[in-house]
Design a protein around this motif. Sequence first.
Motif, PDB file in Angstrom:
ATOM      1  N   TYR A  82      46.154  12.916 -10.891  1.00  0.00           N
ATOM      2  CA  TYR A  82      46.596  12.098 -12.018  1.00  0.00           C
ATOM      3  C   TYR A  82      45.613  10.941 -12.221  1.00  0.00           C
ATOM      4  N   LEU A  83      45.360  10.661 -13.499  1.00  0.00           N
ATOM      5  CA  LEU A  83      44.446   9.576 -13.863  1.00  0.00           C
ATOM      6  C   LEU A  83      45.062   8.783 -15.000  1.00  0.00           C
ATOM      7  N   GLU A  84      45.105   7.469 -14.846  1.00  0.00           N
ATOM      8  CA  GLU A  84      45.673   6.619 -15.885  1.00  0.00           C
ATOM      9  C   GLU A  84      44.636   6.395 -16.984  1.00  0.00           C
ATOM     10  N   GLN A  85      45.018   6.705 -18.197  1.00  0.00           N
ATOM     11  CA  GLN A  85      44.129   6.544 -19.336  1.00  0.00           C
ATOM     12  C   GLN A  85      44.934   6.060 -20.536  1.00  0.00           C
ATOM     13  N   ASN A  86      44.581   4.880 -21.050  1.00  0.00           N
ATOM     14  CA  ASN A  86      45.329   4.274 -22.166  1.00  0.00           C
ATOM     15  C   ASN A  86      46.816   4.145 -21.832  1.00  0.00           C
ATOM     16  N   ARG A  87      47.089   3.662 -20.620  1.00  0.00           N
ATOM     17  CA  ARG A  87      48.449   3.414 -20.137  1.00  0.00           C
ATOM     18  C   ARG A  87      49.287   4.675 -20.006  1.00  0.00           C
ATOM     19  N   VAL A  88      48.639   5.814 -19.931  1.00  0.00           N
ATOM     20  CA  VAL A  88      49.352   7.087 -19.751  1.00  0.00           C
ATOM     21  C   VAL A  88      48.689   7.844 -18.610  1.00  0.00           C
ATOM     22  N   SER A  89      49.504   8.364 -17.681  1.00  0.00           N
ATOM     23  CA  SER A  89      48.978   9.175 -16.592  1.00  0.00           C
ATOM     24  C   SER A  89      48.788  10.610 -17.070  1.00  0.00           C
ATOM     25  N   LYS A  90      47.560  11.093 -16.941  1.00  0.00           N
ATOM     26  CA  LYS A  90      47.241  12.455 -17.353  1.00  0.00           C
ATOM     27  C   LYS A  90      46.640  13.224 -16.193  1.00  0.00           C
ATOM     28  N   LYS A  91      46.807  14.542 -16.254  1.00  0.00           N
ATOM     29  CA  LYS A  91      46.172  15.392 -15.251  1.00  0.00           C
ATOM     30  C   LYS A  91      44.675  15.480 -15.551  1.00  0.00           C
ATOM     31  N   ASN A  92      43.897  15.148 -14.576  1.00  0.00           N
ATOM     32  CA  ASN A  92      42.443  15.214 -14.723  1.00  0.00           C
ATOM     33  C   ASN A  92      41.889  16.276 -13.781  1.00  0.00           C
ATOM     34  N   THR A  93      41.020  17.121 -14.284  1.00  0.00           N
ATOM     35  CA  THR A  93      40.418  18.189 -13.484  1.00  0.00           C
ATOM     36  C   THR A  93      38.932  17.935 -13.335  1.00  0.00           C
ATOM     37  N   THR A  94      38.463  17.965 -12.115  1.00  0.00           N
ATOM     38  CA  THR A  94      37.039  17.840 -11.825  1.00  0.00           C
ATOM     39  C   THR A  94      36.557  19.150 -11.211  1.00  0.00           C
ATOM     40  N   ARG A  95      35.550  19.742 -11.819  1.00  0.00           N
ATOM     41  CA  ARG A  95      34.970  20.994 -11.326  1.00  0.00           C
ATOM     42  C   ARG A  95      33.573  20.718 -10.801  1.00  0.00           C
ATOM     43  N   SER A  96      33.319  21.173  -9.581  1.00  0.00           N
ATOM     44  CA  SER A  96      32.030  20.894  -8.937  1.00  0.00           C
ATOM     45  C   SER A  96      31.397  22.178  -8.428  1.00  0.00           C
ATOM     46  N   LEU A  97      30.087  22.276  -8.613  1.00  0.00           N
ATOM     47  CA  LEU A  97      29.314  23.406  -8.108  1.00  0.00           C
ATOM     48  C   LEU A  97      28.165  22.858  -7.282  1.00  0.00           C
ATOM     49  N   ASN A  98      28.033  23.360  -6.051  1.00  0.00           N
ATOM     50  CA  ASN A  98      26.945  22.966  -5.157  1.00  0.00           C
ATOM     51  C   ASN A  98      26.170  24.212  -4.739  1.00  0.00           C
ATOM     52  N   LEU A  99      24.847  24.178  -4.897  1.00  0.00           N
ATOM     53  CA  LEU A  99      23.976  25.273  -4.507  1.00  0.00           C
ATOM     54  C   LEU A  99      22.877  24.731  -3.598  1.00  0.00           C
ATOM     55  N   GLY A 100      22.556  25.462  -2.549  1.00  0.00           N
ATOM     56  CA  GLY A 100      21.520  25.009  -1.621  1.00  0.00           C
ATOM     57  C   GLY A 100      20.694  26.148  -1.072  1.00  0.00           C
ATOM     58  N   GLU A 101      19.428  25.854  -0.811  1.00  0.00           N
ATOM     59  CA  GLU A 101      18.517  26.843  -0.222  1.00  0.00           C
ATOM     60  C   GLU A 101      17.624  26.143   0.795  1.00  0.00           C
ATOM     61  N   ASN A 102      17.456  26.774   1.967  1.00  0.00           N
ATOM     62  CA  ASN A 102      16.617  26.232   3.027  1.00  0.00           C
ATOM     63  C   ASN A 102      15.686  27.326   3.536  1.00  0.00           C
ATOM     64  N   LEU A 103      14.391  27.039   3.564  1.00  0.00           N
ATOM     65  CA  LEU A 103      13.387  27.991   4.035  1.00  0.00           C
ATOM     66  C   LEU A 103      12.601  27.358   5.177  1.00  0.00           C
ATOM     67  N   ARG A 104      12.276  28.171   6.181  1.00  0.00           N
ATOM     68  CA  ARG A 104      11.494  27.676   7.324  1.00  0.00           C
ATOM     69  C   ARG A 104      10.583  28.769   7.850  1.00  0.00           C
ATOM     70  N   GLY A 105       9.370  28.396   8.174  1.00  0.00           N
ATOM     71  CA  GLY A 105       8.422  29.296   8.828  1.00  0.00           C
ATOM     72  C   GLY A 105       7.899  28.646  10.089  1.00  0.00           C
ATOM     73  N   THR A 106       7.845  29.401  11.204  1.00  0.00           N
ATOM     74  CA  THR A 106       7.454  28.839  12.499  1.00  0.00           C
ATOM     75  C   THR A 106       6.420  29.725  13.178  1.00  0.00           C
ATOM     76  N   PHE A 107       5.403  29.071  13.746  1.00  0.00           N
ATOM     77  CA  PHE A 107       4.394  29.760  14.547  1.00  0.00           C
ATOM     78  C   PHE A 107       4.496  29.260  15.980  1.00  0.00           C
ATOM     79  N   ARG A 108       4.586  30.188  16.936  1.00  0.00           N
ATOM     80  CA  ARG A 108       4.644  29.840  18.358  1.00  0.00           C
ATOM     81  C   ARG A 108       3.593  30.631  19.115  1.00  0.00           C
ATOM     82  N   SER A 109       2.900  29.949  20.024  1.00  0.00           N
ATOM     83  CA  SER A 109       1.890  30.626  20.823  1.00  0.00           C
ATOM     84  C   SER A 109       1.677  29.872  22.127  1.00  0.00           C
TER      85      SER A 109
END
Length: 206
Positions: A82-109
Amino acid sequence: YRTYNMDKQQSIFAILSGQLTQNNVSSKVTYIEETGGRITKPENINGNWSANGMFGFNTALPNQDFTISANTNAMYSNSVQYLEQNRVSKKNTTRSLNLGENLRGTFRSSWDDVWQLEVSLNGNINYQHAENELQPDRNMDTYMFSYGGSTNITLPWNMTISTDLSMNSRRGYSDPNMNTNELLWNAQIAQPLFNGAATLSLQFYD
């Protein structure tokens, strides 16, 4: 799901998860016209859920001195309150999208089973998109990305020298002070003493 191939030194994993909250609690404000006062009370509200997925892959190249890995993740959430807006409580919807990418290259000797060297290069990026139904001015499309590398050397007398360097950046924020670039450099020299019973080290942190 997870699998591992010992001969190829190769692993794969995948994860899916979700969450649903029934009768979540949100504060609802009622405005009293006659007195100008407000009544705030908790009320149940539905529509809160999220889903998350992750996929990872790691493998050694044929000579097994090189390994590469990649991790991908995604999350979507639907948040209602619920979010108060102009003295009235209304249902508020928040939509979130998270995207992530991780790359790694390793040399061992190693040389003569005494000298050891490990060098890694890595990069990652994260993107966030958010939509706010009643407050579109809070919508956002932001990026956070970094890239860099690290080195670890083991000397014949078991002394280790290690260092890592990374550039961290942020973009898409309405406040220009948040859109920054930060270069970080750390280093360490360590020497085991008394057959490993103690360690003397010198560390530098940026």
